[in-house]
Design a protein around this motif. Structure first.
Motif, PDB file in Angstrom:
ATOM      1  N   VAL A 286       0.818  -1.217   0.000  1.00 43.12           N
ATOM      2  CA  VAL A 286       0.000   0.000   0.000  1.00 43.12           C
ATOM      3  C   VAL A 286       0.850   1.265   0.000  1.00 43.12           C
ATOM      4  O   VAL A 286       0.481   2.272  -0.605  1.00 43.12           O
ATOM      5  N   TRP A 287       2.019   1.236   0.654  1.00 43.63           N
ATOM      6  CA  TRP A 287       2.854   2.427   0.714  1.00 43.63           C
ATOM      7  C   TRP A 287       3.372   2.820  -0.662  1.00 43.63           C
ATOM      8  O   TRP A 287       3.401   3.988  -1.030  1.00 43.63           O
ATOM      9  N   GLY A 288       3.802   1.814  -1.424  1.00 46.24           N
ATOM     10  CA  GLY A 288       4.354   2.102  -2.743  1.00 46.24           C
ATOM     11  C   GLY A 288       3.297   2.313  -3.805  1.00 46.24           C
ATOM     12  O   GLY A 288       3.570   2.924  -4.847  1.00 46.24           O
ATOM     13  N   ALA A 289       2.069   1.830  -3.554  1.00 52.33           N
ATOM     14  CA  ALA A 289       1.005   1.953  -4.551  1.00 52.33           C
ATOM     15  C   ALA A 289       0.252   3.272  -4.421  1.00 52.33           C
ATOM     16  O   ALA A 289      -0.573   3.606  -5.257  1.00 52.33           O
ATOM     17  N   SER A 290       0.522   4.030  -3.359  1.00 50.32           N
ATOM     18  CA  SER A 290      -0.162   5.294  -3.133  1.00 50.32           C
ATOM     19  C   SER A 290       0.849   6.347  -2.697  1.00 50.32           C
ATOM     20  O   SER A 290       1.814   6.043  -1.995  1.00 50.32           O
ATOM     21  N   CYS A 291       0.619   7.573  -3.116  1.00 51.40           N
ATOM     22  CA  CYS A 291       1.530   8.659  -2.732  1.00 51.40           C
ATOM     23  C   CYS A 291       1.119   9.297  -1.411  1.00 51.40           C
ATOM     24  O   CYS A 291       1.770  10.226  -0.935  1.00 51.40           O
ATOM     25  N   VAL A 292       0.042   8.805  -0.807  1.00 52.35           N
ATOM     26  CA  VAL A 292      -0.416   9.342   0.472  1.00 52.35           C
ATOM     27  C   VAL A 292       0.544   8.909   1.587  1.00 52.35           C
ATOM     28  O   VAL A 292       1.052   7.794   1.590  1.00 52.35           O
ATOM     29  N   ARG A 293       0.824   9.808   2.527  1.00 49.34           N
ATOM     30  CA  ARG A 293       1.678   9.527   3.685  1.00 49.34           C
ATOM     31  C   ARG A 293       3.077   9.057   3.271  1.00 49.34           C
ATOM     32  O   ARG A 293       3.648   8.132   3.877  1.00 49.34           O
ATOM     33  N   GLN A 294       3.631   9.660   2.245  1.00 45.24           N
ATOM     34  CA  GLN A 294       4.969   9.295   1.790  1.00 45.24           C
ATOM     35  C   GLN A 294       6.003   9.523   2.891  1.00 45.24           C
ATOM     36  O   GLN A 294       6.941   8.751   3.052  1.00 45.24           O
ATOM     37  N   GLY A 295       5.805  10.604   3.668  1.00 44.89           N
ATOM     38  CA  GLY A 295       6.734  10.882   4.759  1.00 44.89           C
ATOM     39  C   GLY A 295       6.736   9.790   5.810  1.00 44.89           C
ATOM     40  O   GLY A 295       7.785   9.431   6.352  1.00 44.89           O
ATOM     41  N   ARG A 296       5.562   9.243   6.115  1.00 42.61           N
ATOM     42  CA  ARG A 296       5.466   8.161   7.101  1.00 42.61           C
ATOM     43  C   ARG A 296       6.168   6.907   6.580  1.00 42.61           C
ATOM     44  O   ARG A 296       6.830   6.190   7.334  1.00 42.61           O
ATOM     45  N   TYR A 297       6.037   6.645   5.291  1.00 44.68           N
ATOM     46  CA  TYR A 297       6.691   5.505   4.642  1.00 44.68           C
ATOM     47  C   TYR A 297       8.210   5.598   4.826  1.00 44.68           C
ATOM     48  O   TYR A 297       8.865   4.643   5.246  1.00 44.68           O
ATOM     49  N   LEU A 298       8.774   6.764   4.552  1.00 43.84           N
ATOM     50  CA  LEU A 298      10.209   6.959   4.693  1.00 43.84           C
ATOM     51  C   LEU A 298      10.628   6.877   6.164  1.00 43.84           C
ATOM     52  O   LEU A 298      11.691   6.332   6.496  1.00 43.84           O
ATOM     53  N   HIS A 299       9.797   7.412   7.052  1.00 38.31           N
ATOM     54  CA  HIS A 299      10.104   7.359   8.484  1.00 38.31           C
ATOM     55  C   HIS A 299      10.175   5.913   8.966  1.00 38.31           C
ATOM     56  O   HIS A 299      11.069   5.556   9.764  1.00 38.31           O
ATOM     57  N   ILE A 300       9.265   5.083   8.504  1.00 42.83           N
ATOM     58  CA  ILE A 300       9.270   3.675   8.901  1.00 42.83           C
ATOM     59  C   ILE A 300      10.557   3.000   8.435  1.00 42.83           C
ATOM     60  O   ILE A 300      11.221   2.283   9.194  1.00 42.83           O
ATOM     61  N   MET A 301      10.934   3.210   7.173  1.00 40.24           N
ATOM     62  CA  MET A 301      12.137   2.570   6.640  1.00 40.24           C
ATOM     63  C   MET A 301      13.380   3.034   7.404  1.00 40.24           C
ATOM     64  O   MET A 301      14.278   2.240   7.697  1.00 40.24           O
ATOM     65  N   LYS A 302      13.432   4.328   7.756  1.00 37.49           N
ATOM     66  CA  LYS A 302      14.569   4.830   8.537  1.00 37.49           C
ATOM     67  C   LYS A 302      14.616   4.175   9.913  1.00 37.49           C
ATOM     68  O   LYS A 302      15.691   3.811  10.411  1.00 37.49           O
ATOM     69  N   ASP A 303      13.455   4.019  10.544  1.00 31.39           N
ATOM     70  CA  ASP A 303      13.419   3.434  11.879  1.00 31.39           C
ATOM     71  C   ASP A 303      13.808   1.960  11.850  1.00 31.39           C
ATOM     72  O   ASP A 303      14.446   1.459  12.785  1.00 31.39           O
ATOM     73  N   VAL A 304      13.412   1.261  10.790  1.00 31.37           N
ATOM     74  CA  VAL A 304      13.817  -0.139  10.633  1.00 31.37           C
ATOM     75  C   VAL A 304      15.340  -0.225  10.587  1.00 31.37           C
ATOM     76  O   VAL A 304      15.959  -1.088  11.242  1.00 31.37           O
ATOM     77  N   MET A 305      15.979   0.655   9.814  1.00 32.61           N
ATOM     78  CA  MET A 305      17.434   0.655   9.717  1.00 32.61           C
ATOM     79  C   MET A 305      18.079   0.946  11.072  1.00 32.61           C
ATOM     80  O   MET A 305      19.075   0.323  11.453  1.00 32.61           O
ATOM     81  N   GLU A 306      17.531   1.885  11.815  1.00 30.09           N
ATOM     82  CA  GLU A 306      18.086   2.225  13.125  1.00 30.09           C
ATOM     83  C   GLU A 306      17.988   1.050  14.093  1.00 30.09           C
ATOM     84  O   GLU A 306      18.926   0.766  14.847  1.00 30.09           O
TER      85      GLU A 306
END
Length: 346
Positions: A286-306
């Motif tokens: 859903v994150w990649g199929a929609s441009c809604v909440r793009q910032g939240r998508y990036l925040h999640i990926m950053k937190d996973v890396m941390e």
């Protein structure tokens, strides 16, 4: 530029994986990043999702979770510069396989990879990490003190769900599909409060959950598919029945399902109503199929890396696989013949 692609036959379920030569774009887009791929994780190709989104093609690119080094950035890219180490997920409509030497990807599908994190580990964790965050935080609103039931806890997704939930002070119950899975999950204590060996016909999922919660039921259930009917193919016999999941849910509980064909009868809905329980569908695309909440998508990926850096999350990975074994490995992944996440080393 060679990459791995999925070729559909007359039956959309019958797929073949082939190495195909493609031509890279002649110029880079304004917000695109040119990445030299270092590692690429393999996940089953969802042909139905591509069809539903009108993205069906003769050749579907394989391998979307990538890590690599930035070679070039578009004129309007603001997040990255050459020589940066990045990790991300290629979008569903990508024309390029993640197993190509070089890929062009929009900057909003990438985040920085921490230096001390290996290419291999970052690529193998990004998809499951994103899915776990979506299930537990976005959908289930997990909080300290909750009780979580993870079905098929020994899967790559299940293991990461256990780790993230334990980190947030959640009591975790997990099911094991085999004696080997049960032995593995027992080693994860105290992250797992109880392992329920559903491979044993003497073990009842509902009784075990209610016993562990004093008859109150669990706050969150994350399934890996469910049985809709009593009689289903043997491959689905170890999946819990939908009535069992509804029964183990406590008052105000959340059921997060990955069963896209879930059907609830009126009595099922009435039981959920009486419990004031909610049902959410876990669509990891859903994150990649929609441009809604793009910032939240990036925040999640950053937190996973941390959390990978701190050791909070530890992905369940096979040993790195060389590129020449990618086709065979992908066939095994598609047929679900491997339990751990497979990562190709380029």
């Amino acid at each position: 530029m060679k990459g791995l692609y999925c070729k559909l036959n007359n039956d959309s379920e019958d797929v073949k994986f082939v190495i195909h030569q493609t031509n890279p774009p002649q110029s880079i887009g304004d917000h695109q990043v040119k990445v030299q791929v270092k590692a690429c994780a393999l996940s089953p190709v969802d042909t139905k999702a591509s069809s539903d989104l009108k993205l069906q093609k003769d050749l579907i690119p394989v391998g979307r979770e990538i890590t690599g080094i930035v070679l070039q950035v578009g004129p309007k890219v603001s997040f990255f510069q050459p020589e940066d180490e990045v990790v991300g997920v290629l979008p569903l409509d990508s024309e390029t396989s993640g197993l190509c030497d070089v890929v062009f990807i929009h900057e909003h599908n990438l985040v920085q990879k921490p230096e001390k994190l290996s290419w291999f580990e970052a690529a193998g964790a990004i998809r499951d990490g994103l899915k776990v965050y979506t299930a537990l935080h976005t959908l289930a609103r997990m909080a300290m003190g909750h009780t979580l039931l993870v079905l098929d806890g020994a899967s790559p997704f299940g293991v990461m769900a256990i780790q993230l939930a334990h980190y947030h002070g959640v009591k975790v119950l997990a099911t094991a599909l085999s004696p080997e899975d049960q032995k593995f999950l027992e080693q994860l204590r105290p992250s797992v409060a109880r392992v329920i060996g559903v491979w044993d016909v003497k073990v009842d999922l509902v009784d075990s959950c209610l016993e562990e919660t004093g008859g109150l039921g669990v706050d969150i259930v994350i399934d890996a598919g469910v049985r809709l009917y009593e009689e289903e193919p043997p491959s689905r016999h170890q999946l819990p029945h939908k009535h069992d999941i509804i029964t183990v849910l406590g008052v105000g509980g959340h059921w997060v399902t990955s069963e896209n064909n879930l059907q609830l009868d009126p009595p099922d809905s009435h039981t959920l109503f009486l419990k004031a329980a909610s049902l959410s569908f876990l669509n990891e695309e859903v994150w990649g199929a929609s441009c809604v909440r793009q910032g939240r998508y990036l925040h999640i990926m950053k937190d996973v890396m941390e959390k990978l850096c701190t050791g909070t999350l530890r992905p369940l990975l096979e040993d790195p696989v060389p590129l020449y074994e990618a086709t065979v490995s992908m066939e095994m992944v598609q047929k679900k013949q491997v339990r751990k996440r497979v990562v190709i080393k380029l």
